[in-house]
Design an enzyme around this catalytic site. Structure first.
Site: not given
Ligand code: KIV
Length: 254
Positions: A34-35, A73, A103, A105, A172
């Site tokens: 989600d980056s 994510d 994924k 969190e 992280e």
């Molecule tokens: O969203 C993302 O890119 C991430 C990574 C930094 C692990 O969660």
């Protein structure tokens, strides 16, 4: 790979072309992070991302990949309210986007949700330490779990996630020694970002490691290219060729 002591390489991708390049280059795992919120959409945090955004990016990546594992994510608020909603979100990411795994969190609090998703047949990766979806709770992007109490909690959270059935955990921005302890205490692979060399694998945001973001320079980031400069040079050369009339030449026209 953890069993054999072979380190796992993971990078993010958000589109078909980039995903195809890094897949062909041989990366083990591609994370549709989600980056995307920061590097694709230009938001300051990952909070604004929606299921629709993530399904779009994930489906683009999946179409570009032949061999790597693709993890997507789950965005903020698509899995925190109830385990039922989380399962629906995870299911959409698999069915509509074609992700191989999701994924999410969080630690102890999210473990029952993880269990429910895993029991439905969807592989889940955990994410501990700096969890950017909680930025407004933390207030900063600084290193997490430097103090003993938070470090102990993180170790417990990793065990809870393992018991709930995660196949891997992202760590992280935590101290390297804590990442070592986590990596030694769980059987599943840990994938570090800013968490030192004891992790079972490493992940970086693609735009950062390619040097596309010239203003983002945390200590953990190693740049493998300076694409910001290369792209600027290429675009400036194109502009001057157009302006002076040297592009297109006789061989570049019909
Ligand atoms: O969203 C993302 O890119 C991430 C990574 C930094 C692990 O969660």
């Amino acid at each position: 790979m953890k069993g054999k002591g072979e380190k796992i390489s993971m990078l993010t991708a958000y589109d078909f072309t980039m995903a195809g390049i890094i897949d062909s280059a041989g990366v083990d795992v591609i994370l549709v992070g989600d980056s995307a919120s920061n590097v694709m959409a230009g938001f300051e945090t990952t909070v604004p991302m929606t299921m629709e955004h993530m399904i779009y990016h994930t489906s683009c990546v999946v179409r570009g990949v032949n061999r790597a594992l693709v993890i997507a994510d789950l965005p903020f608020m698509s899995y925190q309210v109830t385990a039922k909603e989380a399962l629906i979100s995870a299911g959409r990411m698999m069915k509509e986007a074609g992700a191989h795994a999701v994924k999410l969190e969080g630690g102890k609090v999210i473990a029952p949700t993880v269990k429910k998703i895993v029991e439905a047949g969807i592989p889940v990766m955990g994410h501990l330490g700096l969890t950017p979806q909680s930025i407004y709770k933390f207030g900063t992007y600084k290193v997490r779990a430097k103090e003993e109490e938070e470090a102990k909690q993180l170790l417990k959270d990793a065990k809870k996630l393992e018991e709930a059935g995660v196949f891997s955990i992202v760590l992280e921005k935590i101290p390297a020694d804590l990442a070592r302890q986590v990596s030694e205490s769980v059987s599943v692979p840990t994938i570090g970002i800013g968490a030192g060399h004891h992790c079972d694998g490493q992940v970086l945001v693609l735009h950062d490691m390619l040097g596309l973001n010239k203003d983002f320079s945390p200590r953990f980031l190693r740049r493998y290219a300076d694409l910001h400069q290369s792209m600027t040079d290429a675009v400036q050369n194109y502009i001057s060729d157009v302006k002076e009339g040297s592009f297109p030449n006789e061989n570049e026209q019909y």
